[in-house]
Design an enzyme around this catalytic site. Structure first.
Site, PDB file in Angstrom:
ATOM      1  N   ASN A 216       4.023   3.043 -12.035  1.00  0.00           N
ATOM      2  CA  ASN A 216       2.721   3.159 -12.713  1.00  0.00           C
ATOM      3  C   ASN A 216       1.564   3.341 -11.733  1.00  0.00           C
ATOM      4  O   ASN A 216       0.584   4.025 -12.062  1.00  0.00           O
ATOM      5  CB  ASN A 216       2.476   1.908 -13.569  1.00  0.00           C
TER       6      ASN A 216
ATOM      7  N   ASP B  58       0.864  -1.180   0.000  1.00  0.00           N
ATOM      8  CA  ASP B  58       0.000   0.000   0.000  1.00  0.00           C
ATOM      9  C   ASP B  58       0.901   1.230   0.000  1.00  0.00           C
ATOM     10  O   ASP B  58       1.561   1.532   0.998  1.00  0.00           O
ATOM     11  CB  ASP B  58      -0.891  -0.010   1.241  1.00  0.00           C
TER      12      ASP B  58
ATOM     13  N   LYS C  60       1.048  14.917 -10.763  1.00  0.00           N
ATOM     14  CA  LYS C  60       1.679  14.519 -12.030  1.00  0.00           C
ATOM     15  C   LYS C  60       2.679  15.570 -12.515  1.00  0.00           C
ATOM     16  O   LYS C  60       3.730  15.220 -13.060  1.00  0.00           O
ATOM     17  CB  LYS C  60       0.608  14.242 -13.087  1.00  0.00           C
TER      18      LYS C  60
ATOM     19  N   TYR D 268      -4.608  15.808  -8.435  1.00  0.00           N
ATOM     20  CA  TYR D 268      -4.042  14.898  -9.452  1.00  0.00           C
ATOM     21  C   TYR D 268      -3.017  15.631 -10.324  1.00  0.00           C
ATOM     22  O   TYR D 268      -1.901  15.139 -10.547  1.00  0.00           O
ATOM     23  CB  TYR D 268      -5.181  14.342 -10.293  1.00  0.00           C
TER      24      TYR D 268
HETATM   25  N1  LIG Z   1      -6.327   5.488 -17.790  1.00  0.00           N
HETATM   26  C1  LIG Z   1      -6.023   6.718 -18.169  1.00  0.00           C
HETATM   27  O1  LIG Z   1      -6.724   7.343 -18.994  1.00  0.00           O
HETATM   28  C2  LIG Z   1      -4.797   7.379 -17.617  1.00  0.00           C
HETATM   29  C3  LIG Z   1      -4.383   8.571 -18.212  1.00  0.00           C
HETATM   30  C4  LIG Z   1      -3.243   9.200 -17.727  1.00  0.00           C
HETATM   31  C5  LIG Z   1      -2.512   8.628 -16.709  1.00  0.00           C
HETATM   32  N2  LIG Z   1      -2.939   7.466 -16.135  1.00  0.00           N
HETATM   33  C6  LIG Z   1      -2.114   6.898 -15.052  1.00  0.00           C
HETATM   34  O2  LIG Z   1      -1.949   5.518 -15.273  1.00  0.00           O
HETATM   35  C7  LIG Z   1      -1.665   4.873 -14.022  1.00  0.00           C
HETATM   36  C8  LIG Z   1      -2.514   3.610 -13.939  1.00  0.00           C
HETATM   37  O3  LIG Z   1      -3.874   3.997 -13.878  1.00  0.00           O
HETATM   38  P1  LIG Z   1      -5.023   3.217 -14.666  1.00  0.00           P
HETATM   39  O4  LIG Z   1      -5.766   4.221 -15.439  1.00  0.00           O
HETATM   40  O5  LIG Z   1      -4.487   2.013 -15.327  1.00  0.00           O
HETATM   41  O6  LIG Z   1      -6.000   2.844 -13.460  1.00  0.00           O
HETATM   42  P2  LIG Z   1      -6.226   1.555 -12.575  1.00  0.00           P
HETATM   43  O7  LIG Z   1      -6.641   0.410 -13.415  1.00  0.00           O
HETATM   44  O8  LIG Z   1      -7.113   2.007 -11.479  1.00  0.00           O
HETATM   45  O9  LIG Z   1      -4.779   1.207 -11.995  1.00  0.00           O
HETATM   46  C9  LIG Z   1      -4.266   1.822 -10.851  1.00  0.00           C
HETATM   47  C10 LIG Z   1      -3.250   0.898 -10.213  1.00  0.00           C
HETATM   48  O10 LIG Z   1      -2.682   1.584  -9.069  1.00  0.00           O
HETATM   49  C11 LIG Z   1      -2.771   0.728  -7.949  1.00  0.00           C
HETATM   50  N3  LIG Z   1      -2.987   1.472  -6.715  1.00  0.00           N
HETATM   51  C12 LIG Z   1      -4.052   2.248  -6.388  1.00  0.00           C
HETATM   52  N4  LIG Z   1      -3.950   2.660  -5.109  1.00  0.00           N
HETATM   53  C13 LIG Z   1      -2.794   2.144  -4.624  1.00  0.00           C
HETATM   54  C14 LIG Z   1      -2.139   2.203  -3.362  1.00  0.00           C
HETATM   55  N5  LIG Z   1      -2.665   2.850  -2.300  1.00  0.00           N
HETATM   56  N6  LIG Z   1      -0.965   1.551  -3.222  1.00  0.00           N
HETATM   57  C15 LIG Z   1      -0.424   0.869  -4.252  1.00  0.00           C
HETATM   58  N7  LIG Z   1      -1.000   0.754  -5.472  1.00  0.00           N
HETATM   59  C16 LIG Z   1      -2.177   1.381  -5.646  1.00  0.00           C
HETATM   60  C17 LIG Z   1      -3.964  -0.169  -8.207  1.00  0.00           C
HETATM   61  O11 LIG Z   1      -3.821  -1.357  -7.449  1.00  0.00           O
HETATM   62  P3  LIG Z   1      -5.086  -2.106  -6.756  1.00  0.00           P
HETATM   63  O12 LIG Z   1      -6.267  -1.907  -7.641  1.00  0.00           O
HETATM   64  O13 LIG Z   1      -4.622  -3.509  -6.647  1.00  0.00           O
HETATM   65  O14 LIG Z   1      -5.282  -1.449  -5.422  1.00  0.00           O
HETATM   66  C18 LIG Z   1      -3.876  -0.398  -9.709  1.00  0.00           C
HETATM   67  O15 LIG Z   1      -3.038  -1.490  -9.996  1.00  0.00           O
HETATM   68  C19 LIG Z   1      -1.964   5.917 -12.942  1.00  0.00           C
HETATM   69  O16 LIG Z   1      -0.751   6.452 -12.458  1.00  0.00           O
HETATM   70  C20 LIG Z   1      -2.767   6.982 -13.678  1.00  0.00           C
HETATM   71  O17 LIG Z   1      -2.607   8.252 -13.117  1.00  0.00           O
HETATM   72  C21 LIG Z   1      -4.073   6.834 -16.566  1.00  0.00           C
END
Ligand SMILES: NC(=O)c1ccc[n+]([C@@H]2O[C@H](COP(=O)([O-])OP(=O)(O)OC[C@H]3O[C@@H](n4cnc5c(N)ncnc54)[C@H](OP(=O)(O)O)[C@@H]3O)[C@@H](O)[C@H]2O)c1
Length: 265
Positions: free
Chosen positions: A96, A69, A167, A163
């Site tokens: 990530n 965590d 970033k 957020y």
């Molecule tokens: N999707 C987009 O459009 C987008 C755009 C720009 C940037 N991003 C970035 O991409 C990255 C991944 O996001 P995603 O969109 O793929 O969303 P996601 O599916 O919600 O993935 C987020 C990941 O972060 C982990 N996480 C969340 N809280 C945590 C904590 N307290 N400790 C450790 N790990 C934690 C989650 O693990 P658990 O679920 O196992 O807790 C999950 O594996 C993020 O940094 C996000 O800001 C995403």
């Protein structure tokens, strides 16, 4: 279909934080196809990380899983050492894991959401990156760090004070680390994704009015796919990016290039 585009990635030991869903899981699949050894990570979603594990194992990857965590700063050193030990060292750290916090500043007047966002999205990558760099230097080996940032690090809108700050901070920190650690053989870059549907957002982004609004705004007229992020990540690790450090690679279908101007027919 197994696609190898970067054969030099075979055998690289890569830790992808937050690989239980979304972009992290997409990165894991593409990197497994390149022959990387993967350390996966999850916090709450054990089922998700087991799915990622199954996908990459079926692609022939050697794979281990760690839990942590990232809101718990004091535990990060221990999580890092578990990941580092999984394959007796790491070549690549991908920061990530992150949370997308949507709250107006007025709704978060205690700063609880702001502080949690900074802890997970910025302080954890700081701690893990420094532990990784130190371990690489001690082992007299090169290393690659990739931060999954966001276009919100460059341009943003309402609801994203926490957020966007996390970033933009991540991108600024990345540049300093690139400067400090370049002479030690450690490259540090950010990936800045645009809008990429993941389990968390797929349903709402698929809603026809929402999808039409977004795709009209994006010059390439489609959402990103987690594979797009996986390929950009593979490139950043590869020898093709050997002279690239301190950069933000924006992969957003042109979204922020067109700015906030209304779409013209
Ligand atoms: N999707 C987009 O459009 C987008 C755009 C720009 C940037 N991003 C970035 O991409 C990255 C991944 O996001 P995603 O969109 O793929 O969303 P996601 O599916 O919600 O993935 C987020 C990941 O972060 C982990 N996480 C969340 N809280 C945590 C904590 N307290 N400790 C450790 N790990 C934690 C989650 O693990 P658990 O679920 O196992 O807790 C999950 O594996 C993020 O940094 C996000 O800001 C995403």
């Amino acid at each position: 279909m197994n696609q190898t585009r970067y054969p030099e990635l075979a055998g690289k030991r890569v830790w992808i934080t937050g690989s239980s869903s979304g972009i992290g899981a997409g990165m894991a699949k593409i990197l497994a196809q390149q022959g990387c050894k993967l350390v996966l990570h999850y916090c709450r979603n054990e089922t998700g990380v087991q799915q990622t594990l199954q996908t990459v194992a079926e692609l022939g990857a050697e794979v281990e899983v760690v839990w942590g965590d990232f809101a718990d700063y004091a535990s990060l050193e221990n999580v890092f050492h578990q990941a580092w030990s999984a394959f007796d060292g790491l070549d690549v750290l991908i920061n990530n894991a992150g949370i997308v916090t949507k709250s107006t500043a007025l709704n978060d007047n205690t700063g609880a959401a702001f502080n949690r966002t900074i802890a997970i999205n910025l302080q954890a990558p700081y701690r893990l990156s420094t532990a990784f760099a130190k371990a690489c230097i001690d082992a007299k080996q090169p290393g690659v760090i990739i931060n999954n940032s966001s276009i919100h690090g460059q341009q943003t809108c309402e609801w994203f004070s926490a957020y966007a700050a996390s970033k933009a901070g991540l991108d600024a920190m990345m540049k300093v680390m690139a400067v400090e650690w370049g002479p030690k053989g450690i490259r540090v870059n950010s990936l800045a994704p645009g809008v990429v549907p993941v389990e968390r957002t797929a349903k709402i982004l698929a809603e026809p009015k929402m999808a039409a609004t977004w795709t009209k705004t994006m010059p390439l007229q489609r959402f990103g796919h987690v594979d797009d992020m996986g390929w950009a990540t593979a490139f950043l690790i590869s020898d093709s990016a050997a002279w690239m450090t301190g950069s933000v690679l924006t992969v957003d279908g042109g979204l922020i290039a067109r700015g906030g101007y209304p779409a013209r027919e």
